[in-house]
Design an enzyme around this catalytic site. Structure first.
Site, PDB file in Angstrom:
ATOM      1  N   CYS A 184       0.833  -1.210   0.000  1.00  0.00           N
ATOM      2  CA  CYS A 184       0.000   0.000   0.000  1.00  0.00           C
ATOM      3  C   CYS A 184       0.863   1.254   0.000  1.00  0.00           C
ATOM      4  O   CYS A 184       1.324   1.708   1.049  1.00  0.00           O
ATOM      5  CB  CYS A 184      -0.928   0.001   1.210  1.00  0.00           C
ATOM      6  SG  CYS A 184      -1.958   1.472   1.308  1.00  0.00           S
ATOM      7  N   CYS A 222      -0.486   4.133   2.038  1.00  0.00           N
ATOM      8  CA  CYS A 222      -0.291   4.028   3.486  1.00  0.00           C
ATOM      9  C   CYS A 222       1.165   4.309   3.868  1.00  0.00           C
ATOM     10  O   CYS A 222       1.432   4.956   4.872  1.00  0.00           O
ATOM     11  CB  CYS A 222      -0.642   2.627   3.982  1.00  0.00           C
ATOM     12  SG  CYS A 222      -2.073   1.874   3.216  1.00  0.00           S
ATOM     13  N   ASP A 223       2.116   3.791   3.087  1.00  0.00           N
ATOM     14  CA  ASP A 223       3.511   3.750   3.544  1.00  0.00           C
ATOM     15  C   ASP A 223       4.481   4.619   2.741  1.00  0.00           C
ATOM     16  O   ASP A 223       5.652   4.728   3.118  1.00  0.00           O
ATOM     17  CB  ASP A 223       4.011   2.288   3.512  1.00  0.00           C
ATOM     18  CG  ASP A 223       3.183   1.398   4.423  1.00  0.00           C
ATOM     19  OD1 ASP A 223       2.701   1.899   5.451  1.00  0.00           O
ATOM     20  OD2 ASP A 223       2.999   0.207   4.089  1.00  0.00           O
TER      21      ASP A 223
END
Ligand code: FAD
Ligand code: NAP
Length: 314
Positions: free
Chosen positions: A136, A139-140
């Site tokens: 992701c 997300c990261d």
């Protein structure tokens, strides 16, 4: 919740399919209950720009899903923060039990549990998950400011993740196992003209390389798909974007599955192999897998459930 919560229609999943089913079921006065699962809003909450949702030239995935949730709630859906661990479909009403022990019984069930990220299946990938290996970018990606990262895959997700990562990373290398991408042409064009992105064709990942305590990724060992020649690609982050698998484990052995785990539905409907159980969205769709098609199937599932319930009582 201590007692069993009875509902006419239980919807499991809160992506575009689940929320659309909820809007239609609520407006049909079926008083649906929707269980959100551990990813409220579904897959679109892990992306940024959505540019193919009709009516929105550009909308952020999480915002779109918040609007869908608000819509479902506004027309009368009861939305529950819970995750279903077991479905018992052998007798009607159907029973759903959550991982915290809550019980639901349902006259009709709409499955909209979508899909989950696929992994390469390497031992080293598993070891570095959360320590440099991610599925992701949204997300990261932020953790890789000024660093070199790799994205593995050749579909829309891989190309979008590569483009998104250029916001943070110094260099992004897309590693694909073939010599052409399956991503949409418009995305491919953006990828090819981006100065921070390099594409390595015809290569598969053999190993995620890394060391240290806590562990950190230092590169990928990649192999040419035809010649077998190996080389090392230095990077501190590896984003695996090789597609998604249907989240059908709850119904394996209870409903007919096909095409590698997708829930079978009677063509042109959302009826599964079991009367009273309907499926919509990525859990049943191995072809289109889009937000708009999932929403369309959610609508169909609510209408199919409504007609089925009416036939049972009439
Ligand atoms: P999902 O969105 O997968 O939602 C599944 C839901 O089920 C989740 O809420 C989850 O919590 C719930 N759930 C799962 N198991 C349980 C359980 N046991 N109990 C309770 N709930 C459960 N499509 C587009 O059209 N345009 C795009 O721009 C686009 N971008 C994308 C970007 C990325 C990074 C990804 C991964 C996908 C993208 N897609 C896009 C595809 C799109 O997101 C999916 O087709 C769509 O979200 C599928 O919707 P769904 O409702 O079937 O399921
Ligand atoms: P996908 O379309 O299934 O693509 C998966 C990619 O990963 C393919 O290029 C595939 O290679 C590669 N791959 C699969 N297994 C691999 C392995 N073991 N090792 C190396 N590479 C592997 O998946 P996706 O990109 O996640 O997209 C899923 C669905 O969501 C699609 O329907 C897509 O259209 C949709 N989506 C849409 C948007 C958008 O509309 N903007 C954005 C994201 C996703 P091959 O090509 O060789 O098979």
């Amino acid at each position: 919740m201590s007692d069993t919560r009875h509902c006419r229609v239980l919807i499991v999943g809160s992506g575009p399919a689940g929320y659309t089913a909820a809007v239609y079921a609520a407006r049909a006065m079926l008083e649906p209950v929707l269980v959100q699962g551990i990813e409220p809003g579904g897959q679109l909450t892990i992306t940024t720009d959505v540019e193919n949702w009709p009516g929105d030239i550009n909308v952020q995935g999480p915002e779109l899903m918040q609007r869908m949730e608000a819509h479902a709630r506004d027309v009368g859906t009861e939305i529950v923060t819970d995750h279903i661990a077991t479905l018992e479909l052998g007798a009607r009403p159907f029973t759903a039990i959550s991982d915290t022990g809550n019980r639901y019984s349902a006259e009709a069930l709409i499955l909209a549990t979508g899909a989950k990220a696929r992994w390469l299946g390497l031992e080293s990938e598993d070891r570095f998950k959360g320590f440099g290996v991610s599925a992701c970018a949204t997300c990261d990606g932020f953790f890789y400011r000024g660093q070199e990262v790799a994205v593995v895959g050749g579909g829309n997700t891989a190309v979008e993740e590569a483009l998104f990562l250029t916001n943070f990373a110094e260099k992004v290398t897309l590693v694909h196992r073939r010599d052409s991408l399956r991503a949409e042409k418009i995305l491919q064009e953006r990828l090819f003209r981006h100065p921070k992105i390099e594409v390595i064709w015809d290569h598969v990942v053999e190993e995620v390389l890394g060391a240290g305590t806590p562990p950190g990724v230092t590169g990928l060992r990649i192999k040419h798909a035809r010649t077998g020649a190996e080389r090392e690609l230095p990077c501190t982050g590896a984003f695996i974007a090789i597609g998604h698998a249907p989240a059908s484990e709850l119904v394996a052995g209870q409903l007919e599955l096909h095409n590698g785990g997708y829930v079978w539905v009677r063509p042109g409907t959302t009826e599964t192999s079991l009367p009273g159980v309907f499926a919509a969205g990525d859990i049943t769709d191995h072809v289109y897998r889009q937000a708009v098609t999932s929403a369309g199937m959610g609508c169909m599932a609510a209408l199919d459930a409504e007609r089925w319930l009416a036939a049972q009582s009439g």
